[in-house]
Design an enzyme around this catalytic site. Structure first.
Site, short mmCIF file in Angstrom:
data_model
loop_
_atom_site.label_atom_id
_atom_site.label_comp_id
_atom_site.label_asym_id
_atom_site.label_seq_id
_atom_site.Cartn_x
_atom_site.Cartn_y
_atom_site.Cartn_z
N ASP A 142 0.81 -1.22 0.00
CA ASP A 142 0.00 0.00 0.00
C ASP A 142 0.84 1.27 0.00
O ASP A 142 0.60 2.19 -0.79
CB ASP A 142 -0.94 0.00 1.22
CG ASP A 142 -1.74 1.29 1.32
OD1 ASP A 142 -2.78 1.39 0.66
OD2 ASP A 142 -1.31 2.20 2.05
N ALA A 170 -4.80 2.68 -0.82
CA ALA A 170 -4.62 1.99 -2.10
C ALA A 170 -5.16 0.56 -2.01
O ALA A 170 -5.84 0.08 -2.93
CB ALA A 170 -3.15 1.99 -2.51
N ASP A 171 -4.84 -0.13 -0.93
CA ASP A 171 -5.37 -1.50 -0.72
C ASP A 171 -6.89 -1.50 -0.71
O ASP A 171 -7.54 -2.30 -1.39
CB ASP A 171 -4.88 -2.05 0.62
CG ASP A 171 -3.51 -2.69 0.54
OD1 ASP A 171 -3.10 -3.09 -0.55
OD2 ASP A 171 -2.86 -2.78 1.59
N LEU A 172 -7.45 -0.62 0.11
CA LEU A 172 -8.91 -0.61 0.27
C LEU A 172 -9.61 -0.24 -1.03
O LEU A 172 -10.61 -0.86 -1.41
CB LEU A 172 -9.30 0.37 1.38
CG LEU A 172 -8.77 0.03 2.77
CD1 LEU A 172 -9.09 1.15 3.75
CD2 LEU A 172 -9.32 -1.29 3.27
#
Length: 394
Positions: A142, A170-172
């Protein structure tokens, strides 16, 4: 005993979850929370995959990511294990994975392999940088995506240097976008009868989330700098000290600017030449913020929040996490939800449906808790299951 479903909205779909860490589980959580039959496929404890699952199973993070799912173990390094997966794909609707691109190709379980078995399969992939290109085999993380996606350059105080956002955005976002893509593909499949490949990456998702800051560059060539708590175009919008803490004030446009001055008790401030319009306030922003803060420190945060909102100026407190969940509106929304048959309380879905609501009906499963149950559903006999276990395939 029937498996509980979180909703009836997606209950007709079966999802094979090969994901790990955060972005992939975030995607699959969306499907599970809306009632899909999600089967979390994990490596047997005696087999190492080379990529950790992302945190202890008993951690709050894992508990939040993996509710409303079942778990089975399957050794994807074993030909027998891959054969089991491929048999399951015949009956499944969706496969989701976030391996590095080379890993699934090496295992023989990428989209081109699985669509031969089931042309209707919808296959979702999340990678660090994309499924091809010069960075395809780089490991994704992330914070790397936040940096390469430009977010860290516009976060923090002016001159502070790059600052990471406080959540893995970014991950979410990659997970949410992949879930959206999967749902679009399932809708389209109703018409075409065909599955398709859904592909996103941490980098792609992060750049998408730049939104107006990206369009400032692409349309006008403007490179946004760090602005701290100041809004880049709406002034005054930012953080102001009070007698007992801080508040956010958002005064966008002339009408709300005049209301702001009224709430502050200085209506004449609105007509001073250096603050008369947005361009002037931008030029003199630091001076204006200082004048406002001289006034806001004279009252408590609660007093200002009430005063501004009553006059029609957006204003709110700045909470610590415990204060968030103590707020009466947050309690009314009910986003902190008890998990059925569990002592857990977790964050529920951020959207409500009137007829087919999402519920937290099952805590995260133990590793392999449902292996036998799932294999029986996919046509395996007790004798075949015992043979797979003896061969370390499950």
């Amino acid at each position: 005993m029937p498996t509980p479903r979180a909703s009836t909205a997606l209950s007709r779909f079966t999802v094979l979850d090969l994901t790990r860490v955060r972005s992939g589980p975030t995607c699959v959580r969306q499907l599970a929370d809306w009632g899909a039959n999600v089967i979390k496929i994990e490596m047997p404890p005696q087999i190492e995959m080379g990529e950790g699952p992302g945190g202890p199973r008993e951690s709050s993070d894992f508990q939040n990511l993996h509710r409303n799912k079942r778990s089975m173990t399957l050794n994807l390094k074993s030909p027998d294990g891959v054969a089991v997966l491929k048999k399951m794909v015949r009956k499944a609707d969706v496969v989701v994975e976030n391996f590095r691109p080379d890993v699934k190709r090496r295992l023989g379980i990428d989209y081109k392999d699985l669509r031969k078995i089931n042309p209707k399969i919808v296959y979702g992939s999340i990678s660090g940088f994309g499924q091809d290109g010069p960075y395809e085999n780089r490991p994704g993380f992330d914070q790397i995506a936040q940096g390469m996606g430009g977010l860290m350059s516009i976060t923090g105080l002016p001159g502070q240097g790059p600052v990471r956002v406080g959540i893995p955005v970014a991950d979410l976002t990659a997970g949410l976008l992949c879930a959206t893509g999967i749902l679009v593909a399932l809708l389209e499949r109703d018409k075409s009868g065909k599955g398709q490949y859904v592909d996103t990456s941490l980098l792609q998702a992060q750049i998408f989330m730049l939104d107006f800051q990206a369009s400032r560059y692409l349309v006008k060539g403007e490179v946004a700098p760090q602005a701290g708590n100041n809004h880049p175009t709406s002034i005054p919008t930012g953080v102001f000290k009070t007698a007992d803490g801080h508040i956010n004030i958002a005064a966008a446009g002339q009408k709300i600017w005049r209301r702001t001055c009224e709430a502050l008790g200085v209506p004449a401030l609105a007509t001073r030449p250096e603050y008369a319009d947005g361009a002037a306030r931008l030029k003199h922003r630091d001076q204006l913020n200082a004048e406002i803060e001289k006034i806001t420190v004279t009252r408590s945060s609660g007093e200002w929040v009430d005063r501004f909102n009553k006059i029609g100026v957006p204003c709110g407190p700045i909470y610590a996490i415990d204060e968030v969940f103590a707020d009466p509106q947050v309690k009314h929304i009910g986003i902190a939800q008890k998990v059925k048959n569990s002592p857990l309380t977790l964050v529920g879905q951020g959207v409500r449906l009137s007829r087919t609501p999402s519920k937290l009906v099952a805590p995260p499963p133990a590793l392999g808790q449902h292996t036998n149950q799932v294999l029986k559903e996919f046509g395996y006999s007790a004798k075949q299951i015992a043979a797979l276990r003896k061969a370390n395939a499950i």
